[in-house]
Design a protein around this motif. Structure first.
Motif, PDB file in Angstrom:
ATOM      1  N   SER A 244       0.826  -1.213   0.000  1.00 39.66           N
ATOM      2  CA  SER A 244       0.000   0.000   0.000  1.00 39.66           C
ATOM      3  C   SER A 244       0.858   1.260   0.000  1.00 39.66           C
TER       4      SER A 244
ATOM      5  N   SER B 210      -2.806   1.486  -7.951  1.00 31.09           N
ATOM      6  CA  SER B 210      -3.632   0.680  -7.055  1.00 31.09           C
ATOM      7  C   SER B 210      -2.788  -0.392  -6.368  1.00 31.09           C
ATOM      8  N   ASP B 211      -3.228  -0.794  -5.177  1.00 33.80           N
ATOM      9  CA  ASP B 211      -2.549  -1.865  -4.446  1.00 33.80           C
ATOM     10  C   ASP B 211      -2.510  -3.143  -5.274  1.00 33.80           C
TER      11      ASP B 211
END
Length: 119
Positions: free
Chosen positions: A65, A74-75
Motif C-alpha cells: 500500500s 492501485s494496491d
C-alpha cells in the motif's frame, strides 16, 4: 524473514538512477546481436518491480500500500507487478543478458513468477 530452508540466489545486475527512475544495465560482457530486440515494456516492468522489491527489503516502504500510494497506483496493480522481481534467475538472465525476445507479455511473466523456479 529467513528460515533454515531458504535458498538465496543472487543475480548480478547493475542499475543506475536516471531522471528519478532506476534502470537495469546489461552486463558489459554480453554479446550484441543485430536481430535481438528487447521489449522495453518488459524491461521497464522488471526494473520497476526490482526497485519496489528493494524498497520493501530496505524498509524504505513498509507495505504494498505504501508503494502504491507513492506511485499513484492501485494496491492490486503493484502487488501483481512486483511478482516480476521474483522471477527465476534463469528467466531474468534470458530477458536481460541474452536479450531473448519473450514469447509472453508482462501478464504472462507475472503468471510465470508465481510458479516454482523449476517450471
Amino acid at each position: 524473514m529467513t528460515t533454515p530452508d531458504t535458498i538465496r540466489i543472487f543475480v548480478p545486475l547493475e542499475y543506475r538512477r536516471r531522471n528519478g527512475r532506476t534502470q537495469i544495465l546489461p552486463p558489459e560482457n554480453r554479446l550484441d546481436a543485430e536481430d535481438r530486440q528487447q521489449d522495453p515494456h518488459i524491461l521497464r516492468a522488471l526494473t520497476r518491480a526490482w526497485e519496489w522489491r528493494r524498497k520493501l527489503e530496505t524498509g524504505e516502504a513498509n507495505t504494498i500500500s505504501d508503494l502504491a500510494a507513492a506511485e499513484g497506483l492501485s494496491d492490486r496493480f503493484v502487488s501483481r507487478q512486483i511478482r516480476i522481481a521474483y522471477l527465476a534467475p534463469m528467466v531474468v538472465d534470458r530477458l536481460v543478458v541474452k536479450q531473448e525476445i519473450p514469447a509472453v507479455k508482462i501478464s504472462g511473466l507475472i503468471d510465470i513468477a508465481a510458479k516454482p523456479w523449476g517450471e
